[in-house]
Each structure stands twice: as C-alpha cells, then as structure tokens.
Write a protein that holds these residues in place. Structure first.
Motif, PDB file in Angstrom:
ATOM      1  N   ALA A 147      26.540 -22.963   5.561  1.00 57.07           N
ATOM      2  CA  ALA A 147      26.556 -21.583   5.067  1.00 57.07           C
ATOM      3  C   ALA A 147      25.196 -21.101   4.561  1.00 57.07           C
ATOM      4  CB  ALA A 147      27.625 -21.401   3.985  1.00 57.07           C
ATOM      5  N   VAL A 148      24.120 -21.776   4.913  1.00 59.66           N
ATOM      6  CA  VAL A 148      22.796 -21.309   4.500  1.00 59.66           C
ATOM      7  C   VAL A 148      22.588 -19.896   5.043  1.00 59.66           C
ATOM      8  CG1 VAL A 148      20.300 -21.632   4.823  1.00 59.66           C
ATOM      9  CG2 VAL A 148      21.742 -23.588   4.240  1.00 59.66           C
ATOM     10  N   GLY A 149      22.241 -18.996   4.149  1.00 57.01           N
ATOM     11  CA  GLY A 149      22.006 -17.606   4.530  1.00 57.01           C
ATOM     12  C   GLY A 149      23.245 -16.896   5.048  1.00 57.01           C
ATOM     13  N   GLY A 150      24.386 -17.561   4.974  1.00 57.74           N
ATOM     14  CA  GLY A 150      25.607 -16.989   5.526  1.00 57.74           C
ATOM     15  C   GLY A 150      25.585 -16.910   7.045  1.00 57.74           C
ATOM     16  N   ILE A 151      24.688 -17.709   7.692  1.00 59.99           N
ATOM     17  CA  ILE A 151      24.552 -17.638   9.150  1.00 59.99           C
ATOM     18  C   ILE A 151      24.495 -19.007   9.833  1.00 59.99           C
ATOM     19  CG2 ILE A 151      23.509 -15.341   9.229  1.00 59.99           C
ATOM     20  CD1 ILE A 151      20.751 -16.660   9.314  1.00 59.99           C
ATOM     21  N   TRP A 152      24.528 -20.095   9.063  1.00 60.55           N
ATOM     22  CA  TRP A 152      24.482 -21.453   9.622  1.00 60.55           C
ATOM     23  C   TRP A 152      25.772 -22.173   9.264  1.00 60.55           C
ATOM     24  CZ3 TRP A 152      20.854 -22.983  12.966  1.00 60.55           C
ATOM     25  CH2 TRP A 152      19.668 -22.254  13.021  1.00 60.55           C
ATOM     26  N   TRP A 153      26.396 -22.812  10.276  1.00 58.88           N
ATOM     27  CA  TRP A 153      27.716 -23.391  10.069  1.00 58.88           C
ATOM     28  C   TRP A 153      27.848 -24.738  10.755  1.00 58.88           C
ATOM     29  CZ3 TRP A 153      29.763 -20.346   6.558  1.00 58.88           C
ATOM     30  CH2 TRP A 153      29.407 -19.004   6.548  1.00 58.88           C
ATOM     31  N   ALA A 154      28.467 -25.682  10.048  1.00 53.83           N
ATOM     32  CA  ALA A 154      28.843 -26.952  10.670  1.00 53.83           C
ATOM     33  C   ALA A 154      29.908 -26.657  11.726  1.00 53.83           C
ATOM     34  CB  ALA A 154      29.382 -27.911   9.612  1.00 53.83           C
ATOM     35  N   VAL A 155      30.064 -27.592  12.660  1.00 57.09           N
ATOM     36  CA  VAL A 155      30.994 -27.409  13.767  1.00 57.09           C
ATOM     37  C   VAL A 155      32.140 -28.411  13.634  1.00 57.09           C
ATOM     38  CG1 VAL A 155      31.226 -27.417  16.287  1.00 57.09           C
ATOM     39  CG2 VAL A 155      29.069 -26.700  15.233  1.00 57.09           C
ATOM     40  N   GLY A 156      33.373 -27.922  13.776  1.00 56.39           N
ATOM     41  CA  GLY A 156      34.539 -28.792  13.725  1.00 56.39           C
ATOM     42  C   GLY A 156      34.721 -29.548  15.031  1.00 56.39           C
ATOM     43  N   ALA A 157      35.573 -30.556  14.997  1.00 52.92           N
ATOM     44  CA  ALA A 157      35.866 -31.361  16.185  1.00 52.92           C
ATOM     45  C   ALA A 157      36.437 -30.519  17.320  1.00 52.92           C
ATOM     46  CB  ALA A 157      36.829 -32.490  15.820  1.00 52.92           C
ATOM     47  N   ASP A 158      37.016 -29.350  16.981  1.00 53.12           N
ATOM     48  CA  ASP A 158      37.569 -28.445  17.987  1.00 53.12           C
ATOM     49  C   ASP A 158      36.506 -27.541  18.605  1.00 53.12           C
ATOM     50  OD1 ASP A 158      37.017 -26.755  15.843  1.00 53.12           O
ATOM     51  OD2 ASP A 158      39.072 -25.981  15.682  1.00 53.12           O
ATOM     52  N   GLY A 159      35.244 -27.693  18.163  1.00 56.12           N
ATOM     53  CA  GLY A 159      34.149 -26.896  18.710  1.00 56.12           C
ATOM     54  C   GLY A 159      33.954 -25.556  18.039  1.00 56.12           C
ATOM     55  N   LYS A 160      34.735 -25.266  17.005  1.00 57.13           N
ATOM     56  CA  LYS A 160      34.625 -23.982  16.302  1.00 57.13           C
ATOM     57  C   LYS A 160      33.820 -24.155  15.020  1.00 57.13           C
ATOM     58  CE  LYS A 160      38.987 -22.385  18.161  1.00 57.13           C
ATOM     59  NZ  LYS A 160      40.369 -22.079  17.876  1.00 57.13           N
ATOM     60  N   LYS A 161      33.095 -23.098  14.662  1.00 54.85           N
ATOM     61  CA  LYS A 161      32.321 -23.176  13.426  1.00 54.85           C
ATOM     62  C   LYS A 161      33.254 -23.230  12.223  1.00 54.85           C
ATOM     63  CE  LYS A 161      31.451 -18.220  12.854  1.00 54.85           C
ATOM     64  NZ  LYS A 161      30.423 -17.192  12.852  1.00 54.85           N
ATOM     65  N   ILE A 162      32.813 -23.971  11.224  1.00 54.08           N
ATOM     66  CA  ILE A 162      33.561 -24.101   9.979  1.00 54.08           C
ATOM     67  C   ILE A 162      32.910 -23.149   8.983  1.00 54.08           C
ATOM     68  CG2 ILE A 162      34.175 -25.665   8.095  1.00 54.08           C
ATOM     69  CD1 ILE A 162      33.937 -27.966  10.159  1.00 54.08           C
ATOM     70  N   THR A 163      33.672 -22.196   8.469  1.00 55.18           N
ATOM     71  CA  THR A 163      33.094 -21.169   7.594  1.00 55.18           C
ATOM     72  C   THR A 163      33.391 -21.404   6.115  1.00 55.18           C
ATOM     73  OG1 THR A 163      35.002 -19.746   7.976  1.00 55.18           O
ATOM     74  CG2 THR A 163      33.071 -19.417   9.404  1.00 55.18           C
ATOM     75  N   THR A 164      33.794 -22.613   5.779  1.00 51.14           N
ATOM     76  CA  THR A 164      34.012 -22.964   4.380  1.00 51.14           C
ATOM     77  C   THR A 164      32.690 -22.844   3.628  1.00 51.14           C
ATOM     78  OG1 THR A 164      35.727 -24.508   5.027  1.00 51.14           O
ATOM     79  CG2 THR A 164      34.769 -24.815   2.833  1.00 51.14           C
ATOM     80  N   GLN A 165      32.718 -22.136   2.509  1.00 46.21           N
ATOM     81  CA  GLN A 165      31.516 -21.978   1.692  1.00 46.21           C
ATOM     82  C   GLN A 165      31.417 -23.163   0.735  1.00 46.21           C
ATOM     83  OE1 GLN A 165      29.220 -19.441   1.717  1.00 46.21           O
ATOM     84  NE2 GLN A 165      30.220 -18.318   3.325  1.00 46.21           N
ATOM     85  N   PRO A 166      30.270 -23.803   0.671  1.00 46.72           N
ATOM     86  CA  PRO A 166      30.115 -24.891  -0.297  1.00 46.72           C
ATOM     87  C   PRO A 166      30.111 -24.331  -1.726  1.00 46.72           C
ATOM     88  CG  PRO A 166      28.055 -24.505   0.856  1.00 46.72           C
ATOM     89  CD  PRO A 166      29.079 -23.586   1.451  1.00 46.72           C
ATOM     90  N   SER A 167      30.642 -25.083  -2.670  1.00 45.68           N
ATOM     91  CA  SER A 167      30.688 -24.599  -4.041  1.00 45.68           C
ATOM     92  C   SER A 167      29.354 -24.799  -4.724  1.00 45.68           C
ATOM     93  CB  SER A 167      31.793 -25.322  -4.806  1.00 45.68           C
ATOM     94  OG  SER A 167      31.543 -26.702  -4.816  1.00 45.68           O
ATOM     95  N   GLY A 168      28.958 -23.811  -5.504  1.00 46.14           N
ATOM     96  CA  GLY A 168      27.749 -23.893  -6.317  1.00 46.14           C
ATOM     97  C   GLY A 168      26.454 -24.034  -5.547  1.00 46.14           C
ATOM     98  N   SER A 169      26.396 -23.523  -4.324  1.00 46.42           N
ATOM     99  CA  SER A 169      25.141 -23.658  -3.571  1.00 46.42           C
ATOM    100  C   SER A 169      24.364 -22.348  -3.598  1.00 46.42           C
ATOM    101  CB  SER A 169      25.431 -24.067  -2.124  1.00 46.42           C
ATOM    102  OG  SER A 169      26.157 -23.049  -1.471  1.00 46.42           O
ATOM    103  N   GLY A 170      23.091 -22.473  -3.678  1.00 43.89           N
ATOM    104  CA  GLY A 170      22.221 -21.293  -3.612  1.00 43.89           C
ATOM    105  C   GLY A 170      21.646 -21.208  -2.232  1.00 43.89           C
TER     106      GLY A 170
END
Length: 175
Positions: A147-170
């Motif tokens: 979620a860096v910059g609200g534009i970078w996302w880890a990818v799930g095993a299904d090939g879809k981006k994971i949009t979970t926001q990490p807690s307490g991250s700047g």
C-alpha cells in the motif's frame, strides 16, 4: 600466418553458425504473452525464475520470488505495460523473467506471462500486470511495500492484488 587466418575463419564460421541457431529458437511477439507460462528470451545465463506462495503476516498467502521476497503490482501499470521507470526502478526493481519458463509453486501457470519493458528486457507478470520487488524488503516474509502511496500492492496466490492496508504505516508517494 596462413594457419592463423584459417583458424580465425573457422572460429568465425562457428560463431555465425551458433548465432544462427539461437536466432531460430522461438518467437517474440514484442508484447505480452497471455494465458501461457512465460518462455522469455533474456540475456544468456539468467536462470529460470521461481515464483511461489508464502504466508505473510497481515496479508495471508502472497506471491513471492525464489528468495521468499514479496512481489508487488503497481496501479499505474496497465495489462502488458510497465509504467515504472527512472527513480521508480531504484525502489521497485522489476522481477526479471530469466531464461525459460518460470518455476511455479502454488500459482496457476495460466496467470503468469511476460511483458517487454521499453528497454527490451522481459519482466514477469501476473494477470498481465508486471511484477516488482520492493528494495526496502530486505528479507523473506516482509511486505513493507504494501500500500505504499496507495498504489503498490502485494499479489495473492489467485493473481489478484491484495488491498489490505497495513496498520500504522506511513506510506509515502510510492517512489
């Protein structure tokens, strides 16, 4: 002298012959390869890349590279095209395709393809979206790029981006 020129000529023929053989192996459409496992043509000597899945705290099962590092997708990319260049690449290096089809563990091969970057190099993609590492992820299991910059996302095993926001991250601007 005559013998030396004969040897040089023979070496030249062998080099040309080998170059001809490699030029005939496979096709390159210059775009993305969709729906089939990647069979990239990269500089010789790069081993096949490995993609697998691993559990990452707070995100669940995500796609990782052969070293267990989380891979990411970039919202500014489009299917088949990377838009990360210049300073962006210093923080977000592309997952190079390597030679041959990637080794996949826990990922459907039909999701994996390659894209050709503007510099001609091949980059692995999932669902057509180019894959990147985050330079600040220094070891397996980290996902500090999530979620860096609200534009970078880890990818799930299904090939879809994971949009979970990490807690307490700047999260800054992303690059």
């Amino acid at each position: 002298m005559k013998r030396l020129s004969s040897v040089a000529a023979a070496v030249g023929v062998m080099v040309l012959g080998l170059g001809g053989l490699t030029a005939c192996g496979g096709s390159d459409s210059g775009g993305t390869d969709s729906g089939a496992p990647a069979a990239p043509s990269s500089p010789a000597g790069q081993p096949a890349v490995k993609l697998a899945t691993a559990d990452v705290s707070g995100l669940g099962k995500v796609v990782v590279d052969g070293n267990g590092r989380t891979v990411y997708v970039f919202d500014k990319d489009t299917a088949g095209k990377s838009n990360c260049a210049g300073d962006c690449l210093a923080k977000w290096p592309p997952v190079a395709a390597g030679d041959g089809a990637p080794q996949l563990e826990g990922i459907d091969a039909s999701l994996v393809s390659t894209v050709t970057r503007s510099d001609g190099t091949k980059q692995l993609a999932i669902n057509g979206l180019p894959l990147y590492l985050f330079a600040s992820d220094s070891q397996a299991g980290q996902a500090t790029g999530q979620a860096v910059g609200g534009i970078w996302w880890a990818v799930g095993a299904d090939g879809k981006k994971i949009t979970t926001q990490p807690s307490g991250s700047g999260n800054g601007n992303g690059y």
